[in-house]
Design an enzyme around this catalytic site. Structure first.
Site, mmCIF file in Angstrom:
data_model
loop_
_atom_site.group_PDB
_atom_site.id
_atom_site.type_symbol
_atom_site.label_atom_id
_atom_site.label_comp_id
_atom_site.label_asym_id
_atom_site.label_seq_id
_atom_site.Cartn_x
_atom_site.Cartn_y
_atom_site.Cartn_z
ATOM 1 N N ARG A 118 0.844 -1.196 0.000
ATOM 2 C CA ARG A 118 0.000 0.000 0.000
ATOM 3 C C ARG A 118 0.882 1.251 0.000
ATOM 4 O O ARG A 118 2.088 1.160 0.195
ATOM 5 C CB ARG A 118 -0.920 0.002 1.219
ATOM 6 C CG ARG A 118 -0.156 0.081 2.533
ATOM 7 C CD ARG A 118 -1.094 0.192 3.726
ATOM 8 N NE ARG A 118 -0.332 0.154 4.962
ATOM 9 C CZ ARG A 118 -0.876 0.155 6.162
ATOM 10 N NH1 ARG A 118 -2.184 0.186 6.314
ATOM 11 N NH2 ARG A 118 -0.117 0.128 7.239
ATOM 12 N N GLU A 148 -2.268 8.126 7.416
ATOM 13 C CA GLU A 148 -0.875 8.091 7.891
ATOM 14 C C GLU A 148 0.092 8.520 6.782
ATOM 15 O O GLU A 148 0.963 7.745 6.352
ATOM 16 C CB GLU A 148 -0.510 6.712 8.427
ATOM 17 C CG GLU A 148 -1.185 6.383 9.733
ATOM 18 C CD GLU A 148 -0.630 5.122 10.400
ATOM 19 O OE1 GLU A 148 0.090 4.350 9.745
ATOM 20 O OE2 GLU A 148 -0.931 4.917 11.592
ATOM 21 N N GLU A 170 -6.284 5.752 15.926
ATOM 22 C CA GLU A 170 -6.018 4.302 15.926
ATOM 23 C C GLU A 170 -5.192 3.925 17.134
ATOM 24 O O GLU A 170 -4.240 4.633 17.478
ATOM 25 C CB GLU A 170 -5.168 3.892 14.709
ATOM 26 C CG GLU A 170 -5.816 3.971 13.367
ATOM 27 C CD GLU A 170 -4.839 3.533 12.266
ATOM 28 O OE1 GLU A 170 -3.918 2.749 12.545
ATOM 29 O OE2 GLU A 170 -4.996 4.012 11.139
ATOM 30 N N GLU A 205 -3.085 -8.058 7.311
ATOM 31 C CA GLU A 205 -3.337 -7.683 8.702
ATOM 32 C C GLU A 205 -4.336 -8.610 9.390
ATOM 33 O O GLU A 205 -4.967 -8.221 10.378
ATOM 34 C CB GLU A 205 -3.778 -6.218 8.757
ATOM 35 C CG GLU A 205 -2.629 -5.329 8.312
ATOM 36 C CD GLU A 205 -2.904 -3.851 8.429
ATOM 37 O OE1 GLU A 205 -2.004 -3.108 8.810
ATOM 38 O OE2 GLU A 205 -4.040 -3.448 8.109
HETATM 39 C C1 GAL Z 1 -1.537 1.829 10.892
HETATM 40 C C2 GAL Z 1 -2.422 1.964 9.669
HETATM 41 C C3 GAL Z 1 -3.576 1.001 9.685
HETATM 42 C C4 GAL Z 1 -3.113 -0.366 10.106
HETATM 43 C C5 GAL Z 1 -2.445 -0.278 11.457
HETATM 44 C C6 GAL Z 1 -1.977 -1.602 11.993
HETATM 45 O O1 GAL Z 1 -0.232 2.215 10.579
HETATM 46 O O2 GAL Z 1 -2.920 3.263 9.538
HETATM 47 O O3 GAL Z 1 -4.150 0.964 8.397
HETATM 48 O O4 GAL Z 1 -2.204 -0.833 9.163
HETATM 49 O O5 GAL Z 1 -1.331 0.554 11.352
HETATM 50 O O6 GAL Z 1 -1.328 -1.462 13.239
#
Ligand code: GAL
Length: 707
Positions: free
Chosen positions: A123, A162, A319, A367
């Site tokens: 990505r 991000e 997040e 993931e």
């Molecule tokens: C962040 C990202 C998410 C997911 C997450 C996993 O860096 O924005 O999409 O990948 O990490 O920890």
């Protein structure tokens, strides 16, 4: 779609009338069937979820080919969420370009410093400076804004995702061309750039702009100022992308707040968020815990800095993880209560929204082993039960929404330029770690039971009694002047090894170290004396130093030695010095890496001369973290158990009415392992919240504590 009457309370932030803390997750419905969406919304309501981030990685689904769009599924999800009172932080969906775009335009793919293309397949494979990528991304943003700008569930725009997570460093020709424009803007002409970059060295003099490159793989150390400017440029290039998307959104939906999720965490270094914060309507952050002895300190540090990037205003935790992540070498599940404690630590530091990656754990893809609010095991699981519990606790904390953290007396400066410059190659030591040193000072503050702010360089220093500036490597005359004013105004400054050394172009201040801070500190150093990896030196206060030493000469009558080296190359010489200005402040210099434990006595001595009394009794220091938020009428005190033991809070537990508690709640005066207690008291009645009373009458003192 619903009528507009629901819009106002679905918007985030909700202004001064904010009535609840946001709760939710990244929601990726494109991975699931519509039947699952309906089950999702039922479970979201059960958990108290009131906001989700949507469409973050949906580009390929929303625009299946260059000419076609497919919004039907997203319409349905937006309506479903809105109908259920769940607001949407809607992504612009530009985070990851679809295969048709990279096939048609491989020139948008980033290039690493060795000249290798970063191929699609994961990505974020796009160049921040690609005009082609920008054009396609903005077309998508335009479609999103036109289609959903008036949707009643829309609470905020979430630009990309991000920015810079995987594409911060791009060495492509597009990057080189944009770098030249950036440099021309900074320096005006090539001669000025030659002077700034010190190109008389190694025959690097440039005659014209096209000769200048990004710092690709070179025969030896690339020019350090070129490297530093490339970091500045790369951060600015990503910020330009944010600005470009924001501009489109501002034109089409001027009333909808815009944010993007920062990554103030761990070693994420590439984005100078202090220079980004003004480009979002509210600051949002992602944070993931990396297990280790300072894991909780680091969480607190990051949350603290995030708040101060946004000028202290409530911010949005976009997040974190309900339990394990998938990207560490071993991904440890969170202990019972740890997820609630981590979430509430963010709230204690001013977060008014607590969200996770992600809502439902993926069954496929990279993931699939990353935890989610609804795990593979389904709702009949401890993770989902703790998710429901957190939703209820955040509901109980609704009055906290909109309140702000009461600033402490101590600040630790955090500066991206010093971070970048102090860790460049061809230095006295390659082992200098800027963020670790700052974190060590924060850990020491926590260990002394003293709250400290982590603040960007632009912070108003006069608000603080003590300012710690760890490895403040880049200091220009203006900053040096601010530090002098701070000390002359009665403030107490602490700085460390490798501070004050260079100007903004990474040119050394001549005449001896620590350069522009020599006079203020009343010391002079002729030569650096770093230590080898296995070396440490003993100090006469019973602690020891690693990494660095300096041969300090005291040059001012007002400066004295506080701690002395007992052995090593500087045996018998000062390791820590302090200049005390009569009736004014002081300036302390620490010439070695003390580590969090070794910093404690030095910091305690500074707090003592600054008349700052610890906010926690001795028995609870380091075990409990305290944070105070104040609203118009109430003061909210957060007491966070950082240990796996039951802790007796004593008098602290009765300093207000209990608004919320997590963990073992059997005894009202104790805090169970990893438990959190939030107390509320009327503003004015509590010892906290009044900054007018200072020093010995400490405004945030929570109990009778020994100094
Ligand atoms: C962040 C990202 C998410 C997911 C997450 C996993 O860096 O924005 O999409 O990948 O990490 O920890």
């Amino acid at each position: 779609m619903q009528s507009d009457h629901r819009r106002r309370w679905l918007r985030w932030p909700q202004g001064t009338n904010q009535t609840r803390i946001g709760y939710g997750a990244d929601y990726n419905p494109e991975q699931w069937s519509p039947e699952v969406w309906r089950q999702d919304v039922r479970l979201m309501r059960e958990a108290g979820v009131n906001i989700v981030s949507l469409a973050i990685f949906s580009w390929a689904r929303l625009q299946p080919t260059a000419q076609t769009w497919d919004f039907d599924w997203l319409d349905e999800v937006m309506d479903l969420l809105g109908d259920n009172g769940i607001a949407v932080d809607l992504a612009t969906a530009t985070a990851s370009p679809p295969p048709w775009l990279t096939t048609a335009h491989p020139e948008i793919l980033p290039v690493d410093r060795n000249g290798h293309t970063i191929w699609p397949g994961a990505r974020q494979h796009w160049r921040p400076t690609s005009a082609v990528f920008r054009q396609h991304a903005l077309a998508l943003v335009t479609e999103m804004a036109k289609r959903y700008g008036r949707h009643p569930a829309l609470a905020a725009w979430h630009v990309s995702n991000e920015l810079g997570c995987h594409n911060a460093w791009d060495y492509s020709d597009d990057a080189a061309a944009a770098f030249r424009i950036w440099l021309a803007d900074r320096y005006g002409d090539v001669e000025t750039l030659n002077a700034a970059w010190g190109t008389s060295f190694w025959s690097q003099r440039y005659g014209d702009w096209p000769e200048i490159l990004v710092p690709r793989l070179a025969a030896s150390h690339p020019n350090p100022t070129q490297q530093l400017d490339f970091r500045r440029f790369s951060s600015d290039a990503l910020r330009d992308h944010l600005r470009a998307e924001r501009h489109v959104l501002g034109q089409l939906t001027p009333d909808i707040p815009v944010t993007t999720n920062f990554m103030v965490m761990g070693q994420t270094q590439a984005m100078d968020y202090a220079s980004w914060a003004g480009d979002v309507d509210f600051v949002a952050n992602d944070h993931y815990v990396v297990p280790g002895p300072q894991a909780l300190d680091e969480l607190s540090f990051s949350a603290n800095l995030t708040r101060n990037l946004g000028g202290g205003r409530p911010w949005f935790l976009m997040e974190h993880s309900p339990s394990a992540v998938n990207w560490q070498s071993v991904n440890v599940a969170k202990a019972p209560g740890a997820m609630l404690r981590d979430s509430l630590t963010h709230v204690a530091h001013g977060a008014d929204a607590v969200c996770f990656f992600q809502w439902r754990q993926s069954a496929s893809g990279a993931e699939k082993y990353h935890s989610a609010m609804v795990p593979h095991a389904g709702p009949d699981s401890d993770v989902f039960r703790s998710v429901v519990e957190l939703g209820a606790v955040l509901g109980d904390l609704h009055e906290v929404a909109g309140s702000q953290v009461v600033p402490p007396h101590v600040a630790i400066l955090f500066d991206w330029a010093s971070w970048w410059a102090s860790e460049l190659d061809s230095h006295p030591s390659s082992r200098v770690r800027y963020r670790q040193e700052a974190l060590d000072w924060y850990s020491a503050a926590l260990a002394t039971g003293t709250r400290a702010d982590i603040v960007p360089l632009s912070a108003d220093l006069s608000r603080y009694d003590v300012v710690v500036a760890p490895i403040l490597h880049v200091v220009d005359a203006e900053l040096a002047g601010r530090l002098v004013d701070f000390v002359e105004g009665g403030g107490h400054l602490v700085t460390t090894y490798f501070s004050g050394i260079v100007d903004r172009s990474d040119h050394v201040h001549l005449g001896g170290y620590p350069g522009l801070l020599r006079e203020l500190l009343g010391i002079r150093i002729q030569e650096f004396a770093p230590l080898l990896e296995h070396e440490s030196v003993a100090l006469d206060n019973g602690t020891s130093g690693t990494l660095w030493t300096d041969q300090i000469e005291i040059t001012d009558r007002e400066t004295h030695c506080v701690v002395t080296y007992l052995d090593g190359p500087q045996s018998g010489r000062p390791a820590v010095t302090r200049r005390v200005l009569p009736l004014r402040g002081s300036a302390t210099y620490v010439s070695t890496r003390l580590g969090a434990g070794g910093i404690v006595p030095v910091l305690a001595s500074v707090l003592r001369i600054a008349d700052i009394i610890p906010e926690l009794p001795q028995a609870l220091r380091d075990k409990v973290e305290v944070s105070v938020r104040a609203g118009d009428d109430s003061v909210f005190t957060f007491l966070i158990n950082r240990t796996n033991e039951q802790l007796d809070l004593g008098a602290l537990a009765s300093q207000g009415t209990q608004l919320a508690r997590t963990g073992d709640i059997s005894d009202p005066a104790t805090l169970g392992p990893r438990g959190v207690m939030v107390l509320s008291s009327a503003r004015g009645s509590a010892p906290a919240g009044n900054r007018a009373a200072r020093r010995r009458h400490h405004p945030h003192q929570l109990a009778e504590v020994e100094p």
